[in-house]
Scaffold this motif. Sequence first.
Motif, mmCIF file in Angstrom:
data_model
loop_
_atom_site.group_PDB
_atom_site.id
_atom_site.type_symbol
_atom_site.label_atom_id
_atom_site.label_comp_id
_atom_site.label_asym_id
_atom_site.label_seq_id
_atom_site.Cartn_x
_atom_site.Cartn_y
_atom_site.Cartn_z
ATOM 1 N N ILE A 187 51.614 -32.704 43.549
ATOM 2 C CA ILE A 187 52.670 -33.067 42.654
ATOM 3 C C ILE A 187 52.060 -34.168 41.755
ATOM 4 C CG2 ILE A 187 54.815 -33.656 41.948
ATOM 5 C CD1 ILE A 187 55.867 -32.042 44.445
ATOM 6 N N VAL A 188 51.645 -35.261 42.412
ATOM 7 C CA VAL A 188 51.336 -36.648 41.745
ATOM 8 C C VAL A 188 49.933 -36.241 40.938
ATOM 9 C CG1 VAL A 188 50.370 -38.719 42.154
ATOM 10 C CG2 VAL A 188 52.177 -37.756 43.588
ATOM 11 N N GLN A 189 49.101 -35.583 41.521
ATOM 12 C CA GLN A 189 47.917 -35.288 40.872
ATOM 13 C C GLN A 189 47.891 -34.447 39.697
ATOM 14 O OE1 GLN A 189 45.182 -35.489 44.848
ATOM 15 N NE2 GLN A 189 44.179 -34.579 42.977
ATOM 16 N N GLY A 190 48.945 -33.541 39.922
ATOM 17 C CA GLY A 190 49.058 -32.402 38.613
ATOM 18 C C GLY A 190 49.972 -33.060 37.723
ATOM 19 N N THR A 191 50.669 -33.870 38.084
ATOM 20 C CA THR A 191 51.567 -34.791 36.728
ATOM 21 C C THR A 191 50.546 -35.504 35.955
ATOM 22 O OG1 THR A 191 53.456 -34.775 38.320
ATOM 23 C CG2 THR A 191 53.149 -36.130 36.459
ATOM 24 N N ALA A 192 49.702 -36.342 36.803
ATOM 25 C CA ALA A 192 48.747 -37.060 36.115
ATOM 26 C C ALA A 192 47.754 -36.408 35.166
ATOM 27 C CB ALA A 192 47.812 -37.818 37.017
ATOM 28 N N MET A 193 47.326 -35.179 35.527
ATOM 29 C CA MET A 193 46.456 -34.558 34.920
ATOM 30 C C MET A 193 47.146 -33.892 33.655
ATOM 31 S SD MET A 193 43.460 -34.531 35.962
ATOM 32 C CE MET A 193 42.516 -33.631 35.139
ATOM 33 N N ASP A 194 48.392 -33.376 33.918
ATOM 34 C CA ASP A 194 49.288 -32.812 32.723
ATOM 35 C C ASP A 194 49.483 -33.578 31.811
ATOM 36 O OD1 ASP A 194 49.481 -30.288 33.659
ATOM 37 O OD2 ASP A 194 51.182 -30.440 35.093
ATOM 38 N N THR A 195 49.751 -35.035 32.124
ATOM 39 C CA THR A 195 50.104 -36.125 31.274
ATOM 40 C C THR A 195 48.757 -36.177 30.380
ATOM 41 O OG1 THR A 195 51.427 -37.392 32.763
ATOM 42 C CG2 THR A 195 50.400 -38.589 31.040
ATOM 43 N N VAL A 196 47.645 -36.354 30.902
ATOM 44 C CA VAL A 196 46.470 -36.573 29.928
ATOM 45 C C VAL A 196 46.344 -35.220 28.947
ATOM 46 C CG1 VAL A 196 43.842 -36.649 29.960
ATOM 47 C CG2 VAL A 196 45.273 -37.869 31.918
ATOM 48 N N LYS A 197 46.545 -34.076 29.330
ATOM 49 C CA LYS A 197 46.292 -32.799 28.613
ATOM 50 C C LYS A 197 47.401 -32.951 27.510
ATOM 51 C CE LYS A 197 44.733 -29.864 32.589
ATOM 52 N NZ LYS A 197 45.286 -28.720 33.392
ATOM 53 N N VAL A 198 48.710 -33.236 27.806
ATOM 54 C CA VAL A 198 49.636 -33.060 26.690
ATOM 55 C C VAL A 198 49.181 -34.316 25.868
ATOM 56 C CG1 VAL A 198 52.137 -33.888 26.299
ATOM 57 C CG2 VAL A 198 51.591 -32.116 28.113
ATOM 58 N N ALA A 199 48.908 -35.423 26.057
ATOM 59 C CA ALA A 199 48.507 -36.563 25.330
ATOM 60 C C ALA A 199 47.257 -36.412 24.515
ATOM 61 C CB ALA A 199 48.057 -37.702 26.285
ATOM 62 N N THR A 200 46.284 -35.668 24.930
ATOM 63 C CA THR A 200 45.231 -35.272 24.369
ATOM 64 C C THR A 200 45.581 -34.306 23.130
ATOM 65 O OG1 THR A 200 43.595 -35.531 26.191
ATOM 66 C CG2 THR A 200 42.731 -34.362 24.302
ATOM 67 N N LEU A 201 46.342 -33.309 23.530
ATOM 68 C CA LEU A 201 46.657 -32.495 22.249
ATOM 69 C C LEU A 201 47.764 -33.126 21.413
ATOM 70 C CD1 LEU A 201 47.011 -29.410 21.508
ATOM 71 C CD2 LEU A 201 48.881 -29.235 23.005
ATOM 72 N N VAL A 202 48.424 -33.700 21.836
ATOM 73 C CA VAL A 202 49.452 -34.496 20.874
ATOM 74 C C VAL A 202 48.654 -35.260 19.772
ATOM 75 C CG1 VAL A 202 51.482 -35.917 20.494
ATOM 76 C CG2 VAL A 202 51.455 -34.152 22.114
ATOM 77 N N ASN A 203 47.652 -36.345 20.415
ATOM 78 C CA ASN A 203 47.027 -37.082 19.781
ATOM 79 C C ASN A 203 46.086 -36.521 18.758
ATOM 80 O OD1 ASN A 203 48.089 -39.503 20.431
ATOM 81 N ND2 ASN A 203 46.748 -39.360 22.370
ATOM 82 N N MET A 204 45.961 -35.191 18.791
ATOM 83 C CA MET A 204 45.014 -34.359 17.655
ATOM 84 C C MET A 204 45.432 -34.590 16.533
ATOM 85 S SD MET A 204 42.904 -31.574 19.969
ATOM 86 C CE MET A 204 41.965 -31.215 18.641
ATOM 87 N N PHE A 205 47.138 -34.528 16.465
ATOM 88 C CA PHE A 205 47.686 -34.156 15.389
ATOM 89 C C PHE A 205 48.309 -35.483 14.641
ATOM 90 C CE2 PHE A 205 47.471 -30.375 17.457
ATOM 91 C CZ PHE A 205 47.448 -29.215 16.516
ATOM 92 N N PRO A 206 48.293 -35.719 13.334
ATOM 93 C CA PRO A 206 49.146 -36.774 12.919
ATOM 94 C C PRO A 206 50.597 -36.902 13.188
ATOM 95 C CG PRO A 206 48.675 -35.157 11.005
ATOM 96 C CD PRO A 206 47.893 -34.915 12.454
ATOM 97 N N ASP A 207 51.265 -37.998 12.984
ATOM 98 C CA ASP A 207 52.495 -38.186 13.380
ATOM 99 C C ASP A 207 53.493 -37.140 12.823
ATOM 100 O OD1 ASP A 207 51.974 -40.132 14.823
ATOM 101 O OD2 ASP A 207 52.616 -41.732 13.576
ATOM 102 N N PHE A 208 53.391 -36.982 11.202
ATOM 103 C CA PHE A 208 54.269 -35.916 10.334
ATOM 104 C C PHE A 208 54.181 -34.310 10.943
ATOM 105 C CE2 PHE A 208 50.449 -36.063 8.212
ATOM 106 C CZ PHE A 208 50.030 -35.043 7.677
ATOM 107 N N LEU A 209 53.097 -33.949 11.755
ATOM 108 C CA LEU A 209 52.859 -32.737 12.427
ATOM 109 C C LEU A 209 53.485 -32.648 13.749
ATOM 110 C CD1 LEU A 209 49.655 -31.607 10.521
ATOM 111 C CD2 LEU A 209 51.679 -30.997 10.096
ATOM 112 N N ARG A 210 53.840 -33.671 14.369
ATOM 113 C CA ARG A 210 54.443 -33.521 15.805
ATOM 114 C C ARG A 210 55.699 -33.584 15.859
ATOM 115 N NH1 ARG A 210 51.371 -39.467 17.712
ATOM 116 N NH2 ARG A 210 49.287 -38.628 17.241
#
Length: 211
Positions: A187-210
């Motif tokens: 659970i701990v490792q999965g949460t850490a990896m999911d956090t990075v995946k979500v952050a990477t995806l969200v950061n690819m878009f500018p604020d007004f598209l989030r």
Amino acid sequence: MKIDFGELVQHCLDLIRQSPYSWYIAAGVFVGAWGVRSWLKQVTSGPAEYIKWYQHVPMILVPRMDTWTLLVHGKYIDELSRAPEDQLSFVDAANNIFQRRYNFGQWAVEDHFHHETIKKQLTRNLSALFPEVLDEAQEAISSQVRLNANESTVVTAFPFIQRIVARSVNRVFVGLPLCRDERWLDIVQGTAMDTVKVATLVNMFPDFLRP
């Protein structure tokens, strides 16, 4: 069947124009393409390209797939370390890099109780906690690599290190025996990896598209 690439592109463009969300689709495609271009440029150029720029400017922006990284010459480290929080904020940087709002909720952005806990209680007791961390790291290594004398084996480095770090850190946070529970560690490792995946995806878009 032969596919005309030009006709395929034109067909996709026609579909985008007909969509009521055409502007958002076009913006998303542009941002994604720009991110891929920046990442490929970084990969092909390598560190030598950025080291060369250090001769001309003290700070350079390095493109990544999801965001930009500011590289600062080492001679400015002391100056940066003395910068006030309202000019260089570690908290704001962490919020942006890990997109805490989307990963954990708005409360994680507004409530900084864990920062104070880490800076005060945890930091002040590092010397007392070190023996437990060392013991857990040694136990984690020996439990994953069981060898007799003069034997060798091959391990996959990344998951191997992940497990050791997860067990060592959780020895401090939750203690025995939970820090060695395989389900808890998953659970701990999965949460850490999911956090990075979500952050990477969200950061690819500018604020007004989030969202």
